[in-house]
Design a protein around this motif. Sequence first.
Motif, PDB file in Angstrom:
ATOM      1  N   ASP A 107       5.814  -0.807 -70.894  1.00 40.00           N
ATOM      2  CA  ASP A 107       6.827   0.200 -71.911  1.00 40.00           C
ATOM      3  C   ASP A 107       7.660   0.896 -71.358  1.00 40.00           C
ATOM      4  O   ASP A 107       8.923   0.382 -71.077  1.00 40.00           O
ATOM      5  CB  ASP A 107       5.714   1.207 -72.648  1.00 40.00           C
ATOM      6  CG  ASP A 107       4.765   0.404 -73.578  1.00 40.00           C
ATOM      7  OD1 ASP A 107       5.031  -0.456 -74.198  1.00 40.00           O
ATOM      8  OD2 ASP A 107       3.589   0.942 -73.547  1.00 40.00           O
ATOM      9  N   GLY A 108       7.671   2.227 -70.942  1.00 40.37           N
ATOM     10  CA  GLY A 108       8.569   3.182 -70.458  1.00 40.37           C
ATOM     11  C   GLY A 108       8.798   2.996 -69.045  1.00 40.37           C
ATOM     12  O   GLY A 108       8.043   2.974 -68.183  1.00 40.37           O
ATOM     13  N   ILE A 109      10.192   3.137 -68.649  1.00 40.33           N
ATOM     14  CA  ILE A 109      10.603   3.229 -67.279  1.00 40.33           C
ATOM     15  C   ILE A 109      11.674   4.249 -67.241  1.00 40.33           C
ATOM     16  O   ILE A 109      12.712   4.206 -67.941  1.00 40.33           O
ATOM     17  CB  ILE A 109      11.048   1.915 -66.603  1.00 40.33           C
ATOM     18  CG1 ILE A 109      11.251   2.029 -65.133  1.00 40.33           C
ATOM     19  CG2 ILE A 109      12.219   1.332 -67.485  1.00 40.33           C
ATOM     20  CD1 ILE A 109      11.503   0.792 -64.624  1.00 40.33           C
ATOM     21  N   ARG A 110      11.716   5.094 -66.122  1.00 38.34           N
ATOM     22  CA  ARG A 110      12.616   5.954 -65.721  1.00 38.34           C
ATOM     23  C   ARG A 110      12.856   5.982 -64.135  1.00 38.34           C
ATOM     24  O   ARG A 110      12.212   5.893 -63.491  1.00 38.34           O
ATOM     25  CB  ARG A 110      12.348   7.567 -65.961  1.00 38.34           C
ATOM     26  CG  ARG A 110      12.568   7.787 -67.448  1.00 38.34           C
ATOM     27  CD  ARG A 110      12.012   9.289 -67.816  1.00 38.34           C
ATOM     28  NE  ARG A 110      12.008   9.637 -68.985  1.00 38.34           N
ATOM     29  CZ  ARG A 110      11.459  10.601 -69.491  1.00 38.34           C
ATOM     30  NH1 ARG A 110      10.464  11.314 -68.957  1.00 38.34           N
ATOM     31  NH2 ARG A 110      11.500  10.890 -70.915  1.00 38.34           N
ATOM     32  N   VAL A 111      14.233   5.788 -63.972  1.00 41.34           N
ATOM     33  CA  VAL A 111      14.729   5.788 -62.418  1.00 41.34           C
ATOM     34  C   VAL A 111      15.684   7.003 -62.148  1.00 41.34           C
ATOM     35  O   VAL A 111      16.503   7.329 -62.734  1.00 41.34           O
ATOM     36  CB  VAL A 111      15.430   4.420 -62.051  1.00 41.34           C
ATOM     37  CG1 VAL A 111      16.015   4.326 -60.636  1.00 41.34           C
ATOM     38  CG2 VAL A 111      14.764   3.325 -62.571  1.00 41.34           C
ATOM     39  N   TYR A 112      15.108   7.509 -60.628  1.00 40.62           N
ATOM     40  CA  TYR A 112      15.862   8.686 -60.449  1.00 40.62           C
ATOM     41  C   TYR A 112      16.324   8.645 -58.997  1.00 40.62           C
ATOM     42  O   TYR A 112      15.711   7.836 -58.352  1.00 40.62           O
ATOM     43  CB  TYR A 112      14.763   9.962 -60.333  1.00 40.62           C
ATOM     44  CG  TYR A 112      14.422  10.325 -61.369  1.00 40.62           C
ATOM     45  CD1 TYR A 112      14.638  11.569 -62.316  1.00 40.62           C
ATOM     46  CD2 TYR A 112      13.206   9.589 -61.987  1.00 40.62           C
ATOM     47  CE1 TYR A 112      13.922  11.914 -63.374  1.00 40.62           C
ATOM     48  CE2 TYR A 112      12.396  10.189 -63.336  1.00 40.62           C
ATOM     49  CZ  TYR A 112      13.057  11.130 -63.948  1.00 40.62           C
ATOM     50  OH  TYR A 112      12.302  11.606 -65.084  1.00 40.62           O
ATOM     51  N   LEU A 113      17.502   9.082 -58.729  1.00 38.27           N
ATOM     52  CA  LEU A 113      18.233   9.176 -57.399  1.00 38.27           C
ATOM     53  C   LEU A 113      18.173  10.508 -57.119  1.00 38.27           C
ATOM     54  O   LEU A 113      18.772  11.303 -57.810  1.00 38.27           O
ATOM     55  CB  LEU A 113      19.711   8.482 -57.495  1.00 38.27           C
ATOM     56  CG  LEU A 113      20.097   8.406 -56.017  1.00 38.27           C
ATOM     57  CD1 LEU A 113      19.362   7.733 -55.074  1.00 38.27           C
ATOM     58  CD2 LEU A 113      21.634   8.109 -56.169  1.00 38.27           C
ATOM     59  N   LYS A 118      18.897   8.445 -63.382  1.00 40.62           N
ATOM     60  CA  LYS A 118      19.735   7.609 -63.681  1.00 40.62           C
ATOM     61  C   LYS A 118      19.614   6.411 -64.726  1.00 40.62           C
ATOM     62  O   LYS A 118      20.531   5.677 -65.317  1.00 40.62           O
ATOM     63  CB  LYS A 118      20.255   6.922 -62.239  1.00 40.62           C
ATOM     64  CG  LYS A 118      20.614   7.850 -61.204  1.00 40.62           C
ATOM     65  CD  LYS A 118      21.994   8.420 -61.570  1.00 40.62           C
ATOM     66  CE  LYS A 118      22.300   9.288 -60.209  1.00 40.62           C
ATOM     67  NZ  LYS A 118      23.402  10.056 -60.619  1.00 40.62           N
ATOM     68  N   VAL A 119      18.482   6.091 -65.186  1.00 36.90           N
ATOM     69  CA  VAL A 119      18.195   5.369 -66.012  1.00 36.90           C
ATOM     70  C   VAL A 119      16.784   5.779 -66.993  1.00 36.90           C
ATOM     71  O   VAL A 119      15.952   6.205 -66.345  1.00 36.90           O
ATOM     72  CB  VAL A 119      17.515   3.883 -65.467  1.00 36.90           C
ATOM     73  CG1 VAL A 119      17.043   2.941 -66.375  1.00 36.90           C
ATOM     74  CG2 VAL A 119      18.590   3.215 -64.684  1.00 36.90           C
ATOM     75  N   ASP A 120      17.033   5.618 -68.245  1.00 38.07           N
ATOM     76  CA  ASP A 120      16.106   6.269 -69.155  1.00 38.07           C
ATOM     77  C   ASP A 120      15.674   5.375 -70.280  1.00 38.07           C
ATOM     78  O   ASP A 120      16.427   5.489 -71.430  1.00 38.07           O
ATOM     79  CB  ASP A 120      16.594   7.566 -69.508  1.00 38.07           C
ATOM     80  CG  ASP A 120      15.262   8.604 -70.531  1.00 38.07           C
ATOM     81  OD1 ASP A 120      13.995   7.882 -70.448  1.00 38.07           O
ATOM     82  OD2 ASP A 120      15.779   9.719 -70.993  1.00 38.07           O
TER      83      ASP A 120
END
Length: 165
Positions: A107-113, A118-120
């Motif tokens: 389902d959900g994915i978030r990417v952080y730097l 950076k991605v939601d």
Amino acid sequence: MRPVGRSGPALAATLTIATTGGLLAVSGAPASAASSCAPPVYKRQFYANTTFSGTPKKTDCDAAVSENWGTKTPASGLPKDNFGVRWTVTRDFGSGGPFALTLAAQDGIRVYLDNTRKVDLWKNVSSTVKKTVNLTIPSGKHTLRVDYANWTGAANVSFAYTPRT
């Protein structure tokens, strides 16, 4: 799952050994309390919720963010629905530059730097969603974090970053 490092019942605990007055003292800490993994290996934490609250139910090291649990539980002691997994790695990106972040999840994915999202793609979906994001990463050490949530149904997630030329 692709855990990295030692495994097995004999290595289920991290041991601290000290000598005091000729005596040997041994104290054990659960392997699930792993606090770091050598880059480029990710530290992976499993939560029994999708808000990443409380203490992780399991912590280990993972060589890649690439899992397909289907409709099964991702780890012992976790539900098959409504769980979260967090991968974190801090590494040196050298002189930095343009990178392609490639991800897919159901389902959900978030990417952080460095704690900046950076991605939601944070929603309950019935099929795998794929996306590629082009990002310039500054030179030096940076922390990448991938948060994954499974609300219901099949659970799969993948994330990779590669230099763009």
